[in-house]
Structures are given as structure tokens and as C-alpha cells.
Design an enzyme around this catalytic site. Structure first.
Site, PDB file in Angstrom:
ATOM      1  N   ARG A   6       0.749  -1.271   0.221  1.00  0.00           N
ATOM      2  CA  ARG A   6      -0.167  -0.132  -0.086  1.00  0.00           C
ATOM      3  C   ARG A   6       0.779   1.063   0.062  1.00  0.00           C
ATOM      4  O   ARG A   6       1.677   1.287   0.954  1.00  0.00           O
ATOM      5  CB  ARG A   6      -0.809   0.026   1.201  1.00  0.00           C
ATOM      6  CG  ARG A   6      -1.789   1.222   1.402  1.00  0.00           C
ATOM      7  CD  ARG A   6      -2.681   1.135   2.296  1.00  0.00           C
ATOM      8  NE  ARG A   6      -3.713   2.408   2.575  1.00  0.00           N
ATOM      9  CZ  ARG A   6      -3.424   3.516   3.240  1.00  0.00           C
ATOM     10  NH1 ARG A   6      -2.301   3.791   3.633  1.00  0.00           N
ATOM     11  NH2 ARG A   6      -4.180   4.390   3.059  1.00  0.00           N
ATOM     12  N   ASP A  11      -7.607   2.662  -3.051  1.00  0.00           N
ATOM     13  CA  ASP A  11      -7.768   1.862  -4.181  1.00  0.00           C
ATOM     14  C   ASP A  11      -9.296   1.504  -4.239  1.00  0.00           C
ATOM     15  O   ASP A  11      -9.892   1.194  -3.360  1.00  0.00           O
ATOM     16  CB  ASP A  11      -6.874   0.525  -4.147  1.00  0.00           C
ATOM     17  CG  ASP A  11      -7.064  -0.492  -5.142  1.00  0.00           C
ATOM     18  OD1 ASP A  11      -7.917  -0.635  -5.674  1.00  0.00           O
ATOM     19  OD2 ASP A  11      -6.130  -1.083  -5.249  1.00  0.00           O
ATOM     20  N   CYS A  72      -7.157  14.722  -7.551  1.00  0.00           N
ATOM     21  CA  CYS A  72      -7.342  14.499  -6.354  1.00  0.00           C
ATOM     22  C   CYS A  72      -6.319  14.454  -5.405  1.00  0.00           C
ATOM     23  O   CYS A  72      -5.296  13.521  -5.765  1.00  0.00           O
ATOM     24  CB  CYS A  72      -8.283  13.101  -6.294  1.00  0.00           C
ATOM     25  SG  CYS A  72      -8.586  12.443  -4.539  1.00  0.00           S
ATOM     26  N   GLY A  79       0.883   4.084  -6.479  1.00  0.00           N
ATOM     27  CA  GLY A  79      -0.075   3.560  -7.391  1.00  0.00           C
ATOM     28  C   GLY A  79      -0.316   4.414  -8.785  1.00  0.00           C
ATOM     29  O   GLY A  79      -0.573   3.917  -9.515  1.00  0.00           O
ATOM     30  N   TYR A 363      -9.184   0.888 -17.977  1.00  0.00           N
ATOM     31  CA  TYR A 363      -7.964   1.729 -17.411  1.00  0.00           C
ATOM     32  C   TYR A 363      -7.644   1.298 -15.736  1.00  0.00           C
ATOM     33  O   TYR A 363      -8.495   1.001 -14.855  1.00  0.00           O
ATOM     34  CB  TYR A 363      -8.520   3.260 -17.077  1.00  0.00           C
ATOM     35  CG  TYR A 363      -7.608   4.145 -16.512  1.00  0.00           C
ATOM     36  CD1 TYR A 363      -6.263   4.150 -16.649  1.00  0.00           C
ATOM     37  CD2 TYR A 363      -7.830   5.068 -15.526  1.00  0.00           C
ATOM     38  CE1 TYR A 363      -5.137   4.958 -16.162  1.00  0.00           C
ATOM     39  CE2 TYR A 363      -7.191   5.994 -14.816  1.00  0.00           C
ATOM     40  CZ  TYR A 363      -5.567   5.848 -15.110  1.00  0.00           C
ATOM     41  OH  TYR A 363      -4.821   6.798 -14.599  1.00  0.00           O
ATOM     42  N   TYR A 366      -8.576   2.821 -12.689  1.00  0.00           N
ATOM     43  CA  TYR A 366     -10.076   2.734 -12.188  1.00  0.00           C
ATOM     44  C   TYR A 366     -10.328   1.094 -11.930  1.00  0.00           C
ATOM     45  O   TYR A 366     -11.118   0.581 -12.476  1.00  0.00           O
ATOM     46  CB  TYR A 366     -10.893   3.073 -13.169  1.00  0.00           C
ATOM     47  CG  TYR A 366     -10.799   4.628 -13.424  1.00  0.00           C
ATOM     48  CD1 TYR A 366     -10.381   5.382 -12.536  1.00  0.00           C
ATOM     49  CD2 TYR A 366     -11.517   5.272 -14.642  1.00  0.00           C
ATOM     50  CE1 TYR A 366     -10.304   6.741 -12.933  1.00  0.00           C
ATOM     51  CE2 TYR A 366     -11.449   6.473 -14.943  1.00  0.00           C
ATOM     52  CZ  TYR A 366     -10.686   7.421 -13.927  1.00  0.00           C
ATOM     53  OH  TYR A 366     -10.834   8.603 -14.267  1.00  0.00           O
TER      54      TYR A 366
END
Length: 430
Positions: A6, A11, A72, A79, A363, A366
Site C-alpha cells: 500500500r 484503491d 484528487c 499507485g 483503465y 480505475y
């Protein structure tokens, strides 16, 4: 025992902190060092930092430099970058992975490697192929990009009664061809109380309002953008605008908390404009489902100039939009989750006729387990190919080869990781 890595953000499917088998969580969120070198126009950032922290550190050193990542601020750098993260600068400068210079990774043997020592194949793989399949990424070295001292933004919303159909129809034909200094995100949101759909156009323009109005009136006169619709500001202020923090100090970018809502995301790529009758049927379907929003992110510009195989991220030239299916909810319980998740699936199925095919693209950032999964720890090539070709198209097989080369025993694994090739002994003798 499984190892879950992480980086420091979130996620959509929880693969960075949830698994069906026993696991050890390697939490990288305290690795947050950011070193900005304006003379070199680079920054080295550890993977536990957030995008907001990265933007803040760049802004401290320069008012005319930026990095083309997302909007965001609580998204984790690790990630986001390794999955091919994008943002409102992508039409000008491409994706995060198109601006990575170097990286530091710990491989399955515990060696700490940089670009030179890991080799170009592995360096290629961790720039869009997902880092968690190949090792533990510690940091990335990034190339900073130039932005004007003054940029311009606008947010204009239209309903069906305010000609949203004609505006959307026109925007499809120019979104990937218009001035690359302009990025306009289109959000479609059903309003069931008034039986309409709101089409919100949110823009970043790398220039002043006068030139923006000229570009818009030439490209999409139906939207009728005028100078009073536009706001000129610095790049860092535009990041606050995009993240709905416009009335807050810049320091809010350093906050790492986010609303603990439940959510589901799916994705698609639009390569051919939706016919007008298709748009009208889309409005009806969204009003029928009531809760699912669609977000259209335009391509073109720099995105069309980078080859599909230059990084694992293959969705480049030929795409007009990346589409996000988005639903958030607060109610707890299995029934509520099943209801909201099913709404995204129904709309995704409805869009089948309009979006990319053979394969239907998706993607990686996502994350969507609906498109296929593997058995953790025993990921097969056959299972991996189902989701792998949607995420990576023809780059999937190269990712498999890199995985086999650096982690043949599949130590780094999850429900959608890249599988290694498992060769039979008789084939290995040849």
C-alpha cells in the site's frame, strides 16, 4: 502468505489492503520525502507521498513548474504513477509515466535497483503496468513541466433543456483536436427531481481568458463561453479549483484524509462519436438508473503522439475520451452495495455498442474486478489475459515476459496482477 503493498492513497477495489487469503500489509505511507530540483527541472518523490504533497512542494520552489498528475490531492503517488496516472495536463504533456526519468525498486531478491541496474525492461513495466506485480517501488524521479504564471479555468453546467444534447454532440467531434493547451472534463449527472441530466464542462486552459474565449468560440460555439465565465489564477490555485478546495489555503493539499464513502468505478474508451439518437437514449438510461455519473476525459494532443508500446499504457491515438462510471454511497450493508454496484454494471452494459472493442478497453487505475480476476498466488496466463488485454492490449504479453524474468515464482501477486509464464519441463528442455 501473500504480501500486499500500500503506497499511501486509496484503491477503488481495495486490493492495496484487502485479500481473500492471509496476507502481510507493507504500508509505505511514511515514505513521503520529496526533493524538488528546479535547476534540473526534476523531483524525486517517495511512493508514500500524496499528489497534494507533491504539488505543494513543487509550488514552494516554483510558480511556473508543475507535474501532470491527477486532481484528487489524497491519491498516493506510488499507485498513481505506476498505474499510468493522468490529469488535466495530459493533452499538453502526457501521463505521469511519460514524465518518469528514473525509479528505485526492491526486487524479489531484496536488491535495491535504479533504472540502470534494473534494466530497461523492468523500468518500462513499472511505468504503467502496475508496480505491485514486479517489486516494491520506493521512489520515482520525475521530469517537471512548465506552466504559465496565469492559467484560466471555467465550470459551466447545462441541462437537457439548455441544449446539453447539441453541446455534447459537438464536443465529441472537437475534444481530441482542439488546442492542446485546453482540457475540458465533461461530467454527466442525473437529476431525478427535475427529470433532467446536468452536463458540466470544467476546463483548464494554459493561457489567459481572452485566448480561451477565442478557442472555445471557434471550437464549441454552442457552449457560448464568455469572459465572465472564466477565472484567471495561478496553476496551484487551479489545483484547488479542480479538487473543490478553491476557498481554502494551499496548505489543504497537505491533508491526507478523505471522505470514507463507499464507491465503485468502471471505465471505457470512446473512439467514435456517439450518434445523436444514442446520446438521447443515454439520457433516458441515466435517468432510469438514477445514481450513476459519467465522466468524459478528452484525449488528443500529446496523448496521440506517444506510441502505444512506449509504456505499458496503450490507450493513446484514436481515443476521443476516457470514460469513468462513478457511483458513491453512504449506506452500509451488502444489499446497498449490491444495488449501487449493479447500477454501474447496467450502464456499462448499455454503453457496449458505443465504446472500444476487441478488446473493450479499461483503465488500470480505475481498478475493476468485474472484468476478470486470477487466483492469488497462482495467477494463470489464461486468467490474466482476460483483464490484462483490457488494461494493456498488446502490451500484456511483454508485461508477462518481464514478470517471468524478475519474479518467476510469483511472490508479488494479487487478484489482478501480471502472471508469470509457467513452462512445462519438456518445453524448458527445448
Amino acid at each position: 502468505m501473500n504480501l500486499i503493498i500500500r503506497s499511501g492513497g486509496h484503491d477503488f477495489e481495495g486490493l492495496s489492503y484487502v485479500s481473500n487469503i492471509t496476507f502481510v500489509l507493507l504500508d509505505m505511507s511514511n515514505l513521503r520525502s520529496i526533493n524538488v530540483n528546479i535547476e534540473e527541472e526534476t523531483t524525486t518523490v517517495q511512493v508514500g507521498a500524496t499528489i497534494g504533497e507533491l504539488y505543494y512542494k513543487i509550488w514552494e520552489k516554483s510558480k511556473v513548474h508543475a507535474f501532470p498528475a491527477g486532481v484528487c490531492p489524497t491519491v498516493g503517488v506510488g499507485g498513481h504513477i505506476s498505474g499510468g496516472g493522468y490529469g488535466v495536463l495530459m493533452r499538453k504533456y502526457g501521463l505521469t509515466v511519460d514524465n518518469v526519468i528514473d525509479a528505485t525498486i526492491v526486487d524479489v531478491n531484496g536488491r535495491v535497483l535504479n533504472r540502470t541496474s534494473m534494466g530497461e525492461d523492468l523500468f518500462w513495466a513499472i511505468r504503467g503496468g502496475g508496480g505491485a506485480s514486479f517489486g516494491v517501488i520506493l521512489s520515482y524521479k520525475l521530469h517537471l513541466v512548465r506552466v504559465p504564471e496565469t492559467v484560466t479555468v471555467f465550470r459551466v453546467s447545462k441541462t437537457l433543456e439548455q441544449n446539453a444534447t447539441d453541446i455534447f454532440n459537438r464536443w465529441q467531434y472537437v475534444a481530441d483536436k482542439i488546442d492542446r493547451d485546453l482540457f475540458i472534463r465533461l461530467n454527466l449527472k442525473p437529476d431525478n427531481t427535475k427529470n433532467t441530466v446536468h452536463a458540466s464542462f470544467t476546463a483548464l486552459f494554459l493561457g489567459d481568458s481572452e485566448r480561451l474565449v477565442s478557442v472555445m468560440n471557434s471550437g464549441v460555439p454552442e457552449l457560448d463561453i464568455q469572459k465572465p465565465d472564466c477565472k484567471e489564477m495561478s496553476w496551484i490555485e487551479s489545483e484547488l479549483f479542480w479538487s473543490s478546495n478553491v476557498n481554502n489555503p494551499v496548505e489543504i493539499l497537505l491533508e491526507r484524509s478523505f471522505s470514507p464513502k463507499f464507491s465503485k468505478r468502471k471505465s471505457d474508451y470512446l473512439q467514435t462519436p456517439i450518434p445523436r439518437d444514442g446520446i438521447e437514449s443515454l439520457w433516458q438510461k441515466m435517468l432510469e438508473l438514477r445514481v450513476v455519473e459519467l465522466v468524459f476525459n478528452p484525449y488528443g494532443g500529446r496523448m496521440s503522439e506517444i506510441g502505444d508500446s512506449e509504456t505499458p499504457f496503450p490507450h493513446r491515438a484514436g481515443n476521443i475520451f476516457k470514460i469513468q462510471y462513478s457511483v458513491n454511497w453512504d449506506e452500509e450493508g451488502v444489499e446497498a452495495a449490491a444495488y449501487y454496484v449493479n447500477q454501474t454494471r447496467v450502464l456499462h452494459e448499455f454503453m457496449t455498442h458505443f465504446v472500444s472493442k476487441n478488446p473493450r478497453g479499461a483503465y488500470l487505475n480505475y481498478r475493476d474486478l468485474d472484468i476478470g480476476t486470477s487466483v492469488v498466488g497462482n495467477n494463470s496466463y489464461t486468467d490474466g489475459k482476460v483483464y490484462g488485454e483490457k488494461y494493456f492490449k498488446g502490451n500484456f504479453d511483454r508485461l508477462v515476459k518481464v514478470k517471468t524474468m524478475v519474479d518467476r515464482d510469483n511472490f508479488f501477486t494479487n487478484e489482478q496482477s501480471i502472471p508469470p509464464l509457467r513452462m512445462r519441463k519438456k518445453n524448458m528442455r527445448k
